[in-house]
Design an enzyme around this catalytic site. Structure first.
Site, PDB file in Angstrom:
ATOM      1  N   SER A  25      -9.937  -0.183   6.890  1.00 18.17           N
ATOM      2  CA  SER A  25      -9.329  -0.047   5.560  1.00 18.17           C
ATOM      3  C   SER A  25      -8.650  -1.306   5.019  1.00 18.17           C
ATOM      4  O   SER A  25      -8.278  -1.345   3.853  1.00 18.17           O
ATOM      5  CB  SER A  25      -8.318   1.096   5.548  1.00 18.17           C
ATOM      6  OG  SER A  25      -8.981   2.327   5.590  1.00 18.17           O
ATOM      7  N   SER A  38      -9.835   2.279   2.772  1.00 14.86           N
ATOM      8  CA  SER A  38      -8.933   2.959   1.861  1.00 14.86           C
ATOM      9  C   SER A  38      -8.035   2.016   1.056  1.00 14.86           C
ATOM     10  O   SER A  38      -7.559   2.384  -0.008  1.00 14.86           O
ATOM     11  CB  SER A  38      -8.048   3.922   2.637  1.00 14.86           C
ATOM     12  OG  SER A  38      -7.187   3.205   3.515  1.00 14.86           O
ATOM     13  N   LYS A  87       0.850  -1.202   0.000  1.00 15.39           N
ATOM     14  CA  LYS A  87       0.000   0.000   0.000  1.00 15.39           C
ATOM     15  C   LYS A  87       0.881   1.246   0.000  1.00 15.39           C
ATOM     16  O   LYS A  87       1.882   1.301   0.728  1.00 15.39           O
ATOM     17  CB  LYS A  87      -0.921  -0.028   1.229  1.00 15.39           C
ATOM     18  CG  LYS A  87      -2.025   1.019   1.228  1.00 15.39           C
ATOM     19  CD  LYS A  87      -2.910   0.875   2.462  1.00 15.39           C
ATOM     20  CE  LYS A  87      -4.039   1.902   2.482  1.00 15.39           C
ATOM     21  NZ  LYS A  87      -4.863   1.795   3.718  1.00 15.39           N
TER      22      LYS A  87
END
Lengths: 509, 99
Positions: A180, A156, A81
């Site tokens: 997330s 997210s 990420k």
């Protein structure tokens, strides 16, 4: 080609690598090729590092040929990420303000992945600074759900979940502040784990809300998540909130669960997280999953956590308050964007304000200003102070629950993946996605999302399993048991039912 | 709870150092009012006797030995700076004329 290497689980890849049936270079190339074929359509990656990934893979192959002792996942590729610092590779956090930031250090989780010999394929898309539930708040465009390209992949960490779901990577790193990792896992039919707060070092994670943020694994199976958990977990002196305790026996617990016996395990259905606000299709799959748990011998009862009615509100005060403080570091002086004001005096203050206006997107601005409001004199006690007290109530409700049960369960997300654009201009509607996942962050406890089937709309549904702090093994055990039964019932992994993106060659988008 | 006005947003944006446009001030005043109305419910959930929790896992006094460890070189620390000069960050004027 005899087998499509990208379809293997990480555990299968690891065993074929160890047996020298395949090479790390071959495996990495297969994933780079898959990314090349599908990522125009999915947009899971912000950046792909083919050369560096292949170089890492080559090193692992050479070390293996020399007979060196290697980690279990050596040679298995991974996606990261884009809010985890990667030395020498741009780390944008999905934001214009960090578009050209190239860290000079690795996050601890990234360093551990490198030391484990895992080639890093690239950096995955996300809502800007992890603020969102759909990736639509990425400054670089949304990621598309591999099950239906017109729908959100969650957020997210939608990029990490979609990369894993689309077979672009077997594993990915995510971060979970209010869901997330788990919510994207639920809506993409993958597995995601938020470990106990402090179980994985946050050093090098660009902070949103420091008392809630936690790094964790994204994968297609529970066992794969457990393997990655053991790579990244453990004490780190660079993070003073890191727990100086042994890493959870995630792999053993996952295997024990997969063996299919939950006799004597006490499971609590969270009474507040069902019914109103939850889609029929989600509740149907949830009811079946509860049946599976009972079939495996677990004792299932309903447990009440009255404070959960207030956790969404408390979260949307605590998180923006901490974020407004954390994001003050983006001051245009030491790194990141610097934007001159259009007119008037050019001072540190006006440059900072112009830079943040140009460099932050709407959701980041909203949360920073909301946090500034919640922390301001005259409002502090009513808002931030009360939210901190709700956090105590959550702890008390959970302490009472753990007297009666070993784990708690709920649907991970109230709905299946919604359409891109559907909620992007309605922040409150977007926030509802996190209803079931937020309590774990407020309490610091571990949680997993594991696929439990498709709703009537043909989209995946996830089961959330929560356990007491420091008892991460429980979530792997229970989720592993559910996964084993359902995979058998479906006649293969749920993702086998997803559309074959490879045939589209990204032509439509 | 009272609604957040356009003037409130302008003041908060100044405190947060974000030069919002006129259009953003309008949109955000409405959105923030709706969000604050929704989250204000927290004050009804608790009373004065409820203790506050700031951190999920209680830890106290995390110390380390006072030893020099590896750190960034000056060149590394300056490598991402928007502007640097003579081994230092180069920044705009810090105080305005009226200060």
């Amino acid at each position: 080609m005899s087998q499509d290497l990208t379809r293997l689980t990480a555990a299968e890849m690891a065993s074929q690598l160890a047996a020298k049936q395949i090479s790390a270079v071959e495996l990495t190339q297969a994933h780079l090729q898959r990314i090349d074929h599908v990522d125009d359509a999915v947009h899971a990656f912000l950046q792909v590092g083919a050369d560096s990934a292949l170089a890492q893979a080559r090193q692992v192959d050479e070390a293996r040929a020399r007979g060196e002792a290697l980690g279990r996942l050596a040679g298995v590729p991974i996606a990261v990420k884009d809010l985890l610092a990667t030395r020498g590779v741009a780390t944008t956090c999905g934001s214009r303000i960090l578009e050209n930031w190239v860290p000079v250090y690795d996050a601890t989780a990234v360093r551990r992945v490198r030391e484990a010999g895992m080639p890093i394929l690239g950096k995955t898309n996300m809502d800007e600074f992890a603020m969102g539930s759909s990736t639509e708040h990425s400054a670089f465009g949304p990621t598309h759900n591999p099950w239906d390209l017109d729908r959100i992949p969650g957020g997210s960490g939608g990029g990490s979940a979609a990369a894993v779901a689309a077979f672009e990577a077997p594993l990915a790193l995510g971060s979970d502040t209010g869901g997330s990792i788990r919510q994207p896992a639920a809506v993409t039919g993958t597995v995601g784990v938020k470990p106990t707060y402090g179980a994985v070092s946050r050093y090098g994670l660009v902070a949103m809300a420091s008392s809630l943020d936690q790094i964790g694994p994204c994968s297609r199976t529970v066992l794969d998540a457990a393997l990655l958990h053991e790579v990244i977990g453990g004490h780190d002196p660079f993070d003073s909130t890191s727990l100086d305790e042994p890493v959870a026996h995630a792999v053993d617990q996952a295997r024990q669960g997969m063996a299919g016996d939950l006799h004597g395990v006490r499971i609590g259905i969270i009474g507040e997280l069902r019914g109103d606000g939850f889609d029929r299709g989600v509740l149907d799959r949830y009811a079946e999953a509860l049946g599976v748990l009972e079939d495996l011998g677990a004792e299932v009862q309903t447990v009440s956590c009255p404070s959960f009615g207030f956790t969404l509100a408390a979260y949307y005060l605590i998180m923006p308050s901490e974020a407004s403080s954390n994001l003050a570091r983006f001051d245009a002086m030491r790194y990141g964007l610097r934007q001159a004001p259009e007119g008037g005096p050019v001072t540190v203050e006006t440059v900072m304000a112009a830079t943040r206006e140009a460099g932050f997107g709407p959701e980041v601005k909203r949360r920073v200003i909301l946090g500034t409001y919640a922390l301001s004199a005259g409002y502090y006690d009513a808002y931030y102070g009360s939210a901190q007290k709700v956090r105590t109530l959550v702890q008390e409700d959970l302490a009472a629950a753990w007297e009666k049960v070993d784990v708690l369960v709920s649907p991970t997300c109230p709905t299946t993946a919604f359409r891109l654009g559907e909620r992007v201009d309605d922040p409150l509607a977007m926030y509802l996605s996190d209803t079931a996942t937020i309590p774990a962050n407020l309490a610091g406890i571990p949680g997993i999302s594991v696929p439990i089937g498709l709703a009537g709309d043909g989209l995946p549904v996830g089961l959330q399993v929560l356990a007491p702090a420091r008892a991460d093994g429980w979530v792997y055990r229970v989720a592993g048991a559910v996964e084993a039964v359902l995979t058998d019932r479906w006649g293969g992994a749920l993702l086998e039912q997803a559309p074959d993106l490879g045939k589209q060659q990204g032509g439509e988008r | 709870m009272s609604a957040i006005t356009r003037e409130d947003v302008a003041r908060l944006a100044a405190l947060a150092r974000i030069a919002l446009t006129e259009g953003e001030l309008d949109v955000m005043a409405g959105q923030l009012s709706a969000i604050v109305d929704a989250v204000a419910v927290v004050s009804s959930a608790v009373d004065e006797a409820t203790p506050a929790t700031s951190h999920p896992i209680r830890l106290e006094n995390v110390y380390r030995q006072d030893l020099v460890g590896a750190s960034l070189s000056q060149a590394e620390a300056l490598s991402s700076a928007p502007a640097a000069q003579d081994g230092q960050f180069r920044v705009p004027q810090i105080l305005g004329d009226e200060q």
